[in-house]
Design a protein around this motif. Structure first.
Motif, PDB file in Angstrom:
ATOM      1  N   ASP A   6       0.797  -1.395   0.615  1.00 12.34           N
ATOM      2  CA  ASP A   6      -0.062   0.336   0.185  1.00 12.34           C
ATOM      3  C   ASP A   6       0.868   1.648   0.234  1.00 12.34           C
ATOM      4  O   ASP A   6       0.444   1.996  -0.795  1.00 12.34           O
ATOM      5  CB  ASP A   6      -1.226   0.235   0.383  1.00 12.34           C
ATOM      6  N   ILE A   7       2.265   1.162   0.974  1.00  9.48           N
ATOM      7  CA  ILE A   7       2.412   2.369   0.937  1.00  9.48           C
ATOM      8  C   ILE A   7       3.826   2.322  -0.730  1.00  9.48           C
ATOM      9  O   ILE A   7       3.678   3.463  -1.273  1.00  9.48           O
ATOM     10  CB  ILE A   7       3.785   2.312   1.824  1.00  9.48           C
ATOM     11  N   PHE A   8       4.272   1.525  -1.096  1.00  9.69           N
ATOM     12  CA  PHE A   8       4.809   1.328  -2.575  1.00  9.69           C
ATOM     13  C   PHE A   8       3.955   2.478  -3.754  1.00  9.69           C
ATOM     14  O   PHE A   8       3.443   2.963  -4.482  1.00  9.69           O
ATOM     15  CB  PHE A   8       5.332   0.180  -2.719  1.00  9.69           C
ATOM     16  N   VAL A   9       2.345   1.655  -3.648  1.00  8.81           N
ATOM     17  CA  VAL A   9       1.209   1.903  -4.647  1.00  8.81           C
ATOM     18  C   VAL A   9       1.353   3.734  -4.273  1.00  8.81           C
ATOM     19  O   VAL A   9       1.229   4.069  -5.125  1.00  8.81           O
ATOM     20  CB  VAL A   9       0.304   1.425  -4.491  1.00  8.81           C
ATOM     21  N   SER A  10       1.226   3.575  -3.238  1.00  7.83           N
ATOM     22  CA  SER A  10       1.077   5.766  -3.034  1.00  7.83           C
ATOM     23  C   SER A  10       1.999   6.380  -2.952  1.00  7.83           C
ATOM     24  O   SER A  10       1.703   7.230  -3.782  1.00  7.83           O
ATOM     25  CB  SER A  10       0.586   5.563  -1.446  1.00  7.83           C
ATOM     26  N   ALA A  11       3.053   5.927  -3.130  1.00  7.52           N
ATOM     27  CA  ALA A  11       4.554   6.805  -3.362  1.00  7.52           C
ATOM     28  C   ALA A  11       4.839   6.307  -5.017  1.00  7.52           C
ATOM     29  O   ALA A  11       4.686   7.650  -5.840  1.00  7.52           O
ATOM     30  CB  ALA A  11       5.781   6.007  -3.006  1.00  7.52           C
ATOM     31  N   ALA A  27      -7.411  -2.276  -9.196  1.00 10.78           N
ATOM     32  CA  ALA A  27      -7.462  -3.452  -8.033  1.00 10.78           C
ATOM     33  C   ALA A  27      -6.886  -3.284  -6.954  1.00 10.78           C
ATOM     34  O   ALA A  27      -5.592  -3.144  -6.865  1.00 10.78           O
ATOM     35  CB  ALA A  27      -8.056  -4.541  -8.388  1.00 10.78           C
ATOM     36  N   LYS A  28      -7.412  -3.352  -5.594  1.00  3.69           N
ATOM     37  CA  LYS A  28      -6.556  -2.900  -4.568  1.00  3.69           C
ATOM     38  C   LYS A  28      -6.381  -4.248  -3.767  1.00  3.69           C
ATOM     39  O   LYS A  28      -7.697  -5.335  -3.587  1.00  3.69           O
ATOM     40  CB  LYS A  28      -7.857  -2.261  -3.474  1.00  3.69           C
ATOM     41  N   GLY A  29      -5.093  -4.585  -3.492  1.00  7.87           N
ATOM     42  CA  GLY A  29      -5.242  -5.934  -3.013  1.00  7.87           C
ATOM     43  C   GLY A  29      -5.098  -6.052  -1.731  1.00  7.87           C
ATOM     44  O   GLY A  29      -5.160  -5.262  -0.799  1.00  7.87           O
ATOM     45  N   ALA A  30      -3.882  -6.757  -1.386  1.00  7.07           N
ATOM     46  CA  ALA A  30      -3.313  -7.536  -0.296  1.00  7.07           C
ATOM     47  C   ALA A  30      -2.313  -5.806   0.251  1.00  7.07           C
ATOM     48  O   ALA A  30      -1.200  -5.666  -0.049  1.00  7.07           O
ATOM     49  CB  ALA A  30      -2.614  -8.861   0.364  1.00  7.07           C
ATOM     50  N   ASP A  31      -2.703  -5.585   1.518  1.00  5.08           N
ATOM     51  CA  ASP A  31      -1.516  -4.275   1.950  1.00  5.08           C
ATOM     52  C   ASP A  31      -0.490  -4.319   2.615  1.00  5.08           C
ATOM     53  O   ASP A  31       0.338  -3.457   1.788  1.00  5.08           O
ATOM     54  CB  ASP A  31      -2.443  -3.715   2.727  1.00  5.08           C
ATOM     55  N   GLU A  32      -0.071  -5.444   3.144  1.00  8.98           N
ATOM     56  CA  GLU A  32       1.148  -5.622   2.968  1.00  8.98           C
ATOM     57  C   GLU A  32       2.031  -6.593   2.052  1.00  8.98           C
ATOM     58  O   GLU A  32       3.438  -6.065   2.065  1.00  8.98           O
ATOM     59  CB  GLU A  32       1.493  -7.095   4.429  1.00  8.98           C
ATOM     60  N   ALA A  33       1.087  -7.301   1.379  1.00 10.72           N
ATOM     61  CA  ALA A  33       2.204  -8.010   0.374  1.00 10.72           C
ATOM     62  C   ALA A  33       1.697  -8.637  -1.160  1.00 10.72           C
ATOM     63  O   ALA A  33       1.745  -8.999  -1.634  1.00 10.72           O
ATOM     64  CB  ALA A  33       3.324  -9.261   1.336  1.00 10.72           C
ATOM     65  N   GLY A  34       0.773  -7.527  -1.134  1.00  7.91           N
ATOM     66  CA  GLY A  34       0.389  -8.240  -2.750  1.00  7.91           C
ATOM     67  C   GLY A  34       0.884  -7.989  -3.830  1.00  7.91           C
ATOM     68  O   GLY A  34       2.037  -6.571  -3.557  1.00  7.91           O
ATOM     69  N   ALA A  35       1.076  -7.801  -4.760  1.00  9.15           N
ATOM     70  CA  ALA A  35       1.746  -8.611  -6.040  1.00  9.15           C
ATOM     71  C   ALA A  35       0.900  -7.481  -6.164  1.00  9.15           C
ATOM     72  O   ALA A  35       0.149  -6.998  -6.534  1.00  9.15           O
ATOM     73  CB  ALA A  35       1.625  -9.901  -7.159  1.00  9.15           C
ATOM     74  N   VAL A  36       2.250  -6.419  -7.416  1.00  9.83           N
ATOM     75  CA  VAL A  36       1.464  -5.197  -8.187  1.00  9.83           C
ATOM     76  C   VAL A  36       1.655  -5.543  -9.514  1.00  9.83           C
ATOM     77  O   VAL A  36       2.683  -5.797 -10.301  1.00  9.83           O
ATOM     78  CB  VAL A  36       2.078  -3.909  -8.193  1.00  9.83           C
ATOM     79  N   PHE A  37       0.867  -4.586 -10.444  1.00  8.13           N
ATOM     80  CA  PHE A  37       0.806  -5.315 -11.551  1.00  8.13           C
ATOM     81  C   PHE A  37       0.174  -3.391 -12.496  1.00  8.13           C
ATOM     82  O   PHE A  37      -0.430  -2.895 -11.916  1.00  8.13           O
ATOM     83  CB  PHE A  37      -0.600  -6.732 -12.228  1.00  8.13           C
TER      84      PHE A  37
END
Length: 118
Positions: A6-11, A27-37
């Motif tokens: 969540d912090i990585f996506v925000s940045a 699409a929002k996934g798991a805050d702690e360790a979701g994979a990002v596409f």
């Protein structure tokens, strides 16, 4: 230690907006360790899809960093959606970030560029 998703996506969103481009979380996934596409939209209607780099490219220096690889390059949106649907079946906690930017520059760290710097 890897930064929470969540912090990585925000940045990531802030960096895109700072360049004057547009970004949104599809699409929002798991805050702690979701994979990002990342879906990069172009003005001609085509898209490029970036996904997490395979674990085999990580070493001690990059173990806490997020690296991406191109999964599809300048394809029709339907093809990108199909690939993301397959990925969601495997990992329902993934994130999808949409970007409207012609050049990602240093916003998205790519594996290809780390292996073959200019």
């Amino acid at each position: 230690m890897r930064l929470r998703t969540d912090i990585f996506v925000s940045a990531l969103l802030r960096r895109v907006f700072a360049k004057g481009d547009f970004a949104a979380v599809e699409a929002k996934g798991a805050d702690e360790a979701g994979a990002v596409f990342i879906r990069q939209h172009f003005r001609d209607g085509l898209e490029t899809l970036y996904g997490p780099a395979p674990q085999s490219v990580f070493d001690r220096e990059t173990s806490g960093e997020r690296l991406f690889e191109r999964r599809l390059t300048r394809e029709e949106p339907e093809r990108v959606r199909e690939l993301l649907e397959r990925e969601r079946k495997f990992d329902p906690d993934l994130w999808v970030v949409e970007l409207e930017a012609d050049d990602l520059g240093d916003i998205v760290p790519l594996v290809d560029e780390r292996r073959n710097p200019l």
